[in-house]
Write a protein that holds these residues in place. Structure first.
Motif, short mmCIF file in Angstrom:
data_model
loop_
_atom_site.label_atom_id
_atom_site.label_comp_id
_atom_site.label_asym_id
_atom_site.label_seq_id
_atom_site.Cartn_x
_atom_site.Cartn_y
_atom_site.Cartn_z
N GLU A 187 55.22 35.73 38.07
CA GLU A 187 54.97 35.08 36.67
C GLU A 187 56.11 34.66 35.85
O GLU A 187 56.06 33.80 35.01
N GLY A 188 57.19 35.13 36.16
CA GLY A 188 58.60 34.43 35.41
C GLY A 188 58.89 33.21 35.82
O GLY A 188 59.04 32.38 34.71
N LEU A 189 58.58 32.50 36.91
CA LEU A 189 58.54 31.25 37.10
C LEU A 189 57.68 30.54 36.37
O LEU A 189 58.01 29.39 35.90
N VAL A 190 56.42 30.96 36.43
CA VAL A 190 55.38 30.33 35.66
C VAL A 190 55.75 30.25 34.04
O VAL A 190 55.58 29.32 33.15
N ILE A 191 56.12 31.34 33.66
CA ILE A 191 56.48 31.31 32.25
C ILE A 191 57.81 30.42 31.85
O ILE A 191 57.75 29.76 30.70
N ILE A 192 58.72 30.26 32.69
CA ILE A 192 59.70 29.34 32.63
C ILE A 192 59.43 28.07 32.30
O ILE A 192 59.74 27.23 31.65
N THR A 193 58.07 27.56 33.08
CA THR A 193 57.73 26.11 32.98
C THR A 193 56.98 26.13 31.59
O THR A 193 56.44 24.98 31.18
N GLY A 194 56.74 27.08 30.72
CA GLY A 194 56.03 26.99 29.59
C GLY A 194 54.41 27.51 29.82
O GLY A 194 53.76 27.27 28.81
N GLY A 195 54.27 27.92 30.85
CA GLY A 195 52.94 28.27 31.26
C GLY A 195 52.71 29.87 31.01
O GLY A 195 53.48 30.55 30.66
N ILE A 196 51.49 30.50 31.82
CA ILE A 196 51.16 31.85 31.71
C ILE A 196 50.10 32.04 32.60
O ILE A 196 49.26 31.19 32.92
N ASP A 197 50.17 33.10 33.38
CA ASP A 197 49.14 33.34 34.57
C ASP A 197 48.50 34.79 34.20
O ASP A 197 49.22 35.65 34.40
N LEU A 198 47.28 34.72 33.65
CA LEU A 198 46.56 35.94 33.38
C LEU A 198 45.54 36.54 34.38
O LEU A 198 45.00 37.35 34.23
N SER A 199 45.79 35.76 35.67
CA SER A 199 44.78 36.18 36.94
C SER A 199 45.14 36.95 37.71
O SER A 199 44.43 37.13 38.59
N LEU A 200 46.43 37.58 37.68
CA LEU A 200 46.91 38.25 38.83
C LEU A 200 46.51 39.44 39.13
O LEU A 200 46.22 39.71 40.28
N GLY A 201 46.10 40.15 38.18
CA GLY A 201 45.36 41.51 38.50
C GLY A 201 44.09 41.38 39.33
O GLY A 201 43.68 41.94 40.19
N SER A 202 43.16 40.34 38.55
CA SER A 202 42.05 39.89 39.38
C SER A 202 42.18 39.42 40.70
O SER A 202 41.39 39.70 41.62
N MET A 203 43.17 38.56 40.84
CA MET A 203 43.56 38.11 42.07
C MET A 203 43.83 39.25 43.17
O MET A 203 43.39 38.99 44.54
N PHE A 204 44.46 40.12 42.74
CA PHE A 204 44.72 41.42 43.64
C PHE A 204 43.55 41.92 44.18
O PHE A 204 43.15 42.46 45.41
N ALA A 205 42.40 42.04 43.23
CA ALA A 205 41.18 42.66 43.74
C ALA A 205 40.47 41.96 44.69
O ALA A 205 39.78 42.69 45.66
N LEU A 206 40.27 40.61 44.38
CA LEU A 206 39.78 39.85 45.22
C LEU A 206 40.22 39.68 46.67
O LEU A 206 39.76 39.85 47.67
N LEU A 207 41.73 39.59 46.51
CA LEU A 207 42.25 39.49 47.98
C LEU A 207 42.51 40.57 48.66
O LEU A 207 42.38 40.97 49.90
N GLY A 208 42.30 41.77 47.81
CA GLY A 208 42.48 43.07 48.59
C GLY A 208 41.41 43.49 49.27
O GLY A 208 41.22 43.99 50.28
N VAL A 209 40.11 43.24 48.80
CA VAL A 209 38.72 43.63 49.47
C VAL A 209 38.59 42.87 50.62
O VAL A 209 38.25 43.26 51.38
N ILE A 210 39.15 41.56 50.49
CA ILE A 210 38.96 40.72 51.79
C ILE A 210 39.97 40.98 52.84
O ILE A 210 39.55 41.27 53.85
N PHE A 211 41.18 41.65 52.30
CA PHE A 211 42.17 42.00 53.27
C PHE A 211 41.63 43.29 54.22
O PHE A 211 41.52 43.30 55.26
N ILE A 212 41.24 44.26 53.38
CA ILE A 212 40.59 45.44 54.05
C ILE A 212 39.65 45.07 54.94
O ILE A 212 39.21 45.71 55.93
N ASP A 213 38.54 44.25 54.38
CA ASP A 213 37.26 43.67 55.33
C ASP A 213 37.84 43.07 56.57
O ASP A 213 37.28 43.58 57.72
N LEU A 214 38.72 42.48 56.36
CA LEU A 214 39.18 41.76 57.81
C LEU A 214 39.62 42.84 58.69
O LEU A 214 39.47 42.62 59.83
N LEU A 215 40.32 43.76 58.14
CA LEU A 215 40.80 44.77 59.12
C LEU A 215 40.10 45.66 59.70
O LEU A 215 39.91 46.20 60.95
#
Length: 353
Positions: free
Chosen positions: A49-77
């Protein structure tokens, strides 16, 4: 260590000392190890997130990205019995792909980072809930990926692996940001994207790469959080984690205007945030006020950044006035001093002599 980082370190030491004085349990070995684990968990994606902010941007999707990747990861295993190295690789590639998509929308379609990542927040969370029919995914009582679990949630000589991984990652990103050409490009784009483009920097590539790195680190954090909680609820897993990352970056000296920040500052900001939350718990303040604490921290950080920027502008203006102030010419000084000098000399002639 720069002035910002030194001040942040002193603030962290003072607050830790005060918290330890209020409750000596804060300085207990068990509590310190637990805090180190949490700093490692939250620090990894805060760096992205810090690297994105240094470019002048922002990333608000991290928490939801955790949820999506998390359920896929557990399902794969658990459901598909995919070997954990392949499941880990797929999750990491998924994080990189999601970050790349957001970077493409921001750089190529010229959409605002706030809008793109806000839409990502909603889309990823909705996709995770739809994929699981809004049900929780977990490992159950099996021993799926026990090796990876030991790596992600284990420890070495009592030090959590998450904290060790954060230190190693911070060293790598520190070299990338402060010792490489790409790092100078990041700062240049954050300071003035148009000027950086005119100077020959591929600004679109620099910005998109920052979002790709952030997405990849989100994939790594997803795996660590999954083994930390052992289950994923798509409606609540990772909720507001992006705020933790933004607060840690702002506390660490990253300006939301872009062009400022350091890896050490982000790590110290993450540590300070965890100490503040621990202080909230020690003082008996309800956990429901954690978000209020984060909001206050972000507000104070932004106000401090505004005051610092205003002070720098005043200094720059005064320095400019001092350089452009007209100075009296040497010839003028000599001309003004000549009559007085001549009058002061004795007027003697040859006849008088």
């Amino acid at each position: 260590m720069m002035k910002k980082e030194l001040g942040l370190f002193l603030l962290l030491a003072v607050i830790s000392a005060i918290t330890g004085a209020i409750n000596p349990a804060f300085l207990s070995f068990v509590n310190l190890l637990n805090m180190a684990n949490l700093i490692g968990l939250f620090g990894v994606f805060a760096l992205g997130e810090g690297l994105v902010i240094i470019t002048g941007g922002i990333d608000l999707s991290l928490g939801s990205m955790f949820a999506l990747l998390g359920v896929i990861f557990i399902d794969l295993l658990t459901t598909y019995q995919v070997p954990w190295p392949f499941a880990l690789l797929l999750v990491l590639m998924g994080g990189l792909a999601l970050g790349g998509i957001q970077g493409f929308l921001i750089t190529r379609l010229k959409m605002q980072p706030f809008i793109v990542t806000l839409c990502g927040l909603l889309i990823y969370r909705g996709a995770a809930r739809y994929y699981t029919s809004d049900s929780t995914r977990g490992f159950g009582y099996g021993d799926e990926a026990s090796t990876l679990s030991n790596i992600a949630s284990g420890n070495i000589a009592g030090i959590p692996n998450t904290f060790i991984f954060l230190i190693i990652l911070a060293q790598i990103l520190g070299v990338l940001l402060h010792r490489s050409v790409y790092g100078r490009w990041l700062y240049a784009v954050g300071k003035n994207e148009e000027a950086a483009r005119f100077s020959g920097i591929n600004t679109n590539l620099v910005i998109a790469t920052a979002y790709v790195i952030s997405g990849g680190l989100a994939g790594v954090s997803t795996v660590m959080f999954v083994f930390y909680t052992n289950s994923v609820s798509p409606s609540s897993f990772g909720n507001f984690y992006e705020l933790y990352a933004i607060a840690a970056a702002v506390l660490g000296g990253c300006s939301l205007r872009g062009g400022e920040g350091s890896i050490l500052g982000i790590v110290l900001g993450t540590a300070l945030l965890q100490v503040l939350q621990n202080l909230v718990n020690i003082l008996g303040i309800p956990n429901s006020l954690n978000f209020a604490v984060m909001g206050t921290v972000i507000l104070i950080g932004v106000l401090a950044d505004q005051q610092l920027q205003a002070r720098r502008r005043r200094k720059a203006a005064l320095a400019g006035l001092a350089r452009t102030a007209p100075r009296p010419k040497e010839s003028t000084i000599l001309q003004g001093a000549a009559p007085h000098s001549a009058a002061a000399l004795p007027t003697t002639t040859g006849d008088q002599a």
